[in-house]
Each structure stands twice: as structure tokens, then as C-alpha cells.
Design an enzyme around this catalytic site. Structure first.
Site, mmCIF file in Angstrom:
data_model
loop_
_atom_site.group_PDB
_atom_site.id
_atom_site.type_symbol
_atom_site.label_atom_id
_atom_site.label_comp_id
_atom_site.label_asym_id
_atom_site.label_seq_id
_atom_site.Cartn_x
_atom_site.Cartn_y
_atom_site.Cartn_z
ATOM 1 N N ASP A 10 14.644 26.881 76.735
ATOM 2 C CA ASP A 10 13.960 26.599 75.479
ATOM 3 C C ASP A 10 14.302 27.781 74.545
ATOM 4 O OD1 ASP A 10 11.913 25.577 73.676
ATOM 5 O OD2 ASP A 10 10.698 27.268 74.341
ATOM 6 N N LEU A 11 14.132 27.613 73.254
ATOM 7 C CA LEU A 11 14.508 28.693 72.327
ATOM 8 C C LEU A 11 13.284 29.487 71.861
ATOM 9 C CD1 LEU A 11 16.715 30.077 70.559
ATOM 10 C CD2 LEU A 11 16.217 28.349 68.825
ATOM 11 N N ASP A 12 12.473 28.848 71.009
ATOM 12 C CA ASP A 12 11.322 29.552 70.423
ATOM 13 C C ASP A 12 10.325 29.926 71.506
ATOM 14 O OD1 ASP A 12 12.017 29.304 67.653
ATOM 15 O OD2 ASP A 12 11.488 27.194 67.754
ATOM 16 N N THR A 18 10.098 33.465 67.758
ATOM 17 C CA THR A 18 9.986 32.843 66.439
ATOM 18 C C THR A 18 8.685 32.052 66.317
ATOM 19 O OG1 THR A 18 11.522 31.284 67.411
ATOM 20 C CG2 THR A 18 12.379 32.682 65.662
ATOM 21 N N LYS A 46 3.374 24.289 69.811
ATOM 22 C CA LYS A 46 4.563 24.875 70.453
ATOM 23 C C LYS A 46 5.387 23.788 71.144
ATOM 24 C CE LYS A 46 3.009 29.601 70.988
ATOM 25 N NZ LYS A 46 2.600 30.676 71.901
ATOM 26 N N SER A 115 15.975 22.605 72.795
ATOM 27 C CA SER A 115 14.946 23.039 71.846
ATOM 28 C C SER A 115 14.560 21.898 70.918
ATOM 29 C CB SER A 115 15.489 24.211 71.025
ATOM 30 O OG SER A 115 14.637 24.476 69.932
ATOM 31 N N ALA A 116 13.296 21.887 70.523
ATOM 32 C CA ALA A 116 12.837 20.906 69.533
ATOM 33 C C ALA A 116 13.267 21.298 68.122
ATOM 34 C CB ALA A 116 11.316 20.802 69.586
ATOM 35 N N LYS A 146 9.718 16.677 72.946
ATOM 36 C CA LYS A 146 8.893 17.071 74.091
ATOM 37 C C LYS A 146 7.452 16.610 73.806
ATOM 38 C CE LYS A 146 11.703 21.277 74.362
ATOM 39 N NZ LYS A 146 11.769 22.731 74.096
ATOM 40 N N GLU A 170 10.667 27.555 79.938
ATOM 41 C CA GLU A 170 9.850 27.019 78.825
ATOM 42 C C GLU A 170 8.595 27.849 78.579
ATOM 43 O OE1 GLU A 170 8.886 25.066 76.460
ATOM 44 O OE2 GLU A 170 10.561 23.702 76.300
ATOM 45 N N ASP A 171 8.168 27.918 77.339
ATOM 46 C CA ASP A 171 6.911 28.620 77.027
ATOM 47 C C ASP A 171 5.825 27.664 76.549
ATOM 48 O OD1 ASP A 171 8.042 28.058 74.466
ATOM 49 O OD2 ASP A 171 6.658 29.532 73.624
HETATM 50 P P1 B16 Z 1 11.966 23.368 63.467
HETATM 51 P P2 B16 Z 1 11.319 25.140 70.898
HETATM 52 C C1 B16 Z 1 10.090 24.283 68.683
HETATM 53 O O1 B16 Z 1 11.092 25.028 69.303
HETATM 54 C C2 B16 Z 1 8.898 25.165 68.328
HETATM 55 O O2 B16 Z 1 8.259 25.607 69.519
HETATM 56 C C3 B16 Z 1 7.923 24.385 67.508
HETATM 57 O O3 B16 Z 1 6.841 25.201 67.129
HETATM 58 C C4 B16 Z 1 8.641 23.846 66.263
HETATM 59 O O4 B16 Z 1 7.767 23.043 65.489
HETATM 60 C C5 B16 Z 1 9.837 23.002 66.704
HETATM 61 O O5 B16 Z 1 10.692 23.800 67.494
HETATM 62 C C6 B16 Z 1 10.609 22.444 65.541
HETATM 63 O O6 B16 Z 1 11.225 23.506 64.874
HETATM 64 O O7 B16 Z 1 10.935 23.219 62.428
HETATM 65 O O8 B16 Z 1 12.758 24.670 63.378
HETATM 66 O O9 B16 Z 1 12.867 22.169 63.565
HETATM 67 O O10 B16 Z 1 10.151 25.904 71.415
HETATM 68 O O11 B16 Z 1 11.426 23.718 71.429
HETATM 69 O O12 B16 Z 1 12.616 25.898 70.984
HETATM 70 MG MG MG Z 2 9.217 27.179 72.963
#
Ligand code: B16
Ligand code: MG
Length: 217
Positions: A10-12, A18, A46, A115-116, A146, A170-171
Site C-alpha cells: 500500500d502507499l499512503d 501522506t 484510510k 493503492s487507492a 478497497k 497495509e495500514d
Molecule cells: P487520492 P492508499 C489512499 O491511499 C488513502 O489512504 C486514502 O486516504 C485516499 O483517499 C485514497 O488513497 C485516494 O487518494 O485522492 O490521492 O486519489 O492508502 O490506498 O495508498
Molecule cells: Mg494506506
């Protein structure tokens, strides 16, 4: 312990913190609905896509907006978020991540991102990590976010590794559900109280590196 041939990150919240910038940007949007978004509320966002996050915030704020305004709020949130992360660089990579990527390369373990975020490619590039990833599956490439398993199943399929040989870092609670629904080993990073069905949990990535990395791959 089972050995894995593929690591999906996962990224964030796993590679880079972030999550705090998503929170600040959403807090600003929520304040326009007279709602004070708390860090507890933010836990529910998240791993959730941008548009699903806005739906959740509108429910929290008990607010209905005109459908035509929905995209405008999403665009504003992203502008604010991109401004918050404009100075992001390699020094922001969370402790233990770089060492793990080098370790996985040496072990010939395939590496993917799940990542989302629709900003994932930009962020990986700012961090100087793009070349480590054999595949990046992000919010631009999936139809279902997710906790649906699509993001990780697409990653394993693109890398040619069976789901049961994949391990996900994953977090978010939604991301752990997604990884388990994909039939993968789910490693949660954070407070164990936040997760429902993880296989392993570590308070931070460094404690995983120091204790168990060698046993997992
Ligand atoms: P964006 P991850 C997710 O990233 C974040 O955890 C989530 O808070 C955010 O809304 C989502 O990405 C969408 O991000 O607005 O940059 O498209 O944790 O799946 O890496
Ligand atoms: Mg995350």
C-alpha cells in the site's frame, strides 16, 4: 512461516506518511459543511477512494450537496492535497521501506504497489522509488476500491504470482480486508485494535524489518 514470492505495498501510510495530508485536505472540505472532521473520523477514510471518502464525509456532516458540486469538491480536495505534498522527497520515505525494497530485490521477490490513490505514480516518482515496482495498480486502474480485492488481484495477476504466494503490507482496515478477500497474507502496520482479520501486525515498518522480514520471504 510461509515464504512469499511477491510483496504488494500500500502507499499512503505504509511507504510514506501522506495520510496526514489527506486528513488536512479533507478537514478543510468538511469545514465548508460546518463539520469538524476528527482524526478518529479520518481512520474510516484510510484506503478509501477520493469519491467514496467524500460520500462518507457528507454522511458524517449530515449534509446533502447538489450532484453538480460533487466533482468540484473532489477537485478542490485534490488541489489542496497536491499543494501539501509539493515538497515531498526521498527523505520522507518511512523508516525500513528502502532497506526492504533492496532486500526483496536481492531475494528476487516481485514487488507491486496497490493503492487507492490516483496520485500514486506522482508520489512514487517524488520519492525516487518508481524503478523498484514491477507494477503499479492505483486508483486510476481499478473499478472497485478497497475493501474489494480488485487492486491486489490485479497486482498479483500482472506480476504472474498466485494470490496465496503474495503478501500485502497495509495500514488501513479496509486494505487488510481487501488483501484477505484476495486470498493473500495480510500484514498490518499500526495499532492492532484498528484491524479485524490481519495475519500479522507490527506497530511500524521498522519493527517488522528488525524481527521478521527474513522469515516472510
Ligand atoms: P487520492 P492508499 C489512499 O491511499 C488513502 O489512504 C486514502 O486516504 C485516499 O483517499 C485514497 O488513497 C485516494 O487518494 O485522492 O490521492 O486519489 O492508502 O490506498 O495508498
Ligand atoms: Mg494506506
Amino acid at each position: 512461516m510461509k515464504k512469499h514470492d511477491c510483496a504488494l505495498f500500500d502507499l499512503d501510510g505504509v511507504i510514506v506518511d501522506t495520510a496526514k495530508f489527506h486528513f488536512l485536505a479533507w478537514k478543510k472540505i468538511a469545514s465548508t459543511f460546518n463539520y469538524d472532521l476528527t482524526s478518529n473520523d479520518n481512520e474510516q477514510l484510510k484506503g478509501i477512494s477520493r469519491s467514496d471518502s467524500l460520500q462518507i464525509i457528507l454522511k458524517m456532516a449530515n449534509t446533502v450537496i447538489e450532484p453538480s458540486k460533487f466533482e468540484k469538491y473532489l477537485a478542490q480536495k485534490n488541489l489542496d492535497y497536491l499543494d501539501f505534498i509539493k515538497d515531498l522527497g526521498p527523505e520522507d520515505i518511512l523508516p525500513g521501506i528502502f532497506e526492504t525494497l533492496i532486500f526483496l530485490n536481492k531475494r528476487k521477490v516481485k514487488i507491486g504497489l496497490g493503492s487507492a490513490s490516483k496520485n500514486a505514480e506522482v508520489i512514487l516518482s517524488k520519492l525516487g522509488l518508481t524503478s523498484f515496482f514491477g507494477i503499479v495498480i492505483d486508483g486510476n486502474k481499478v473499478n472497485k476500491s478497497k475493501p474489494h480485492p480488485e487492486v491486489f488481484l490485479r497486482g498479483s495477476s500482472a506480476l504472474g504470482v498466485a494470490p496465496e504466494k503474495c503478501l500485502v503490507f497495509e495500514d488501513s482496515a479496509s486494505g487488510i480486508i481487501s488483501a484477505k478477500a484476495a486470498g493473500m497474507t495480510a500484514v498490518a502496520i499500526g495499532d492492532p485494535d484498528k484491524f479485524l482479520n490481519e495475519d500479522f501486525c507490527y506497530p511500524d515498518f521498522m519493527s517488522l524489518v528488525q524481527n521478521d522480514l527474513d522469515k516472510l520471504f
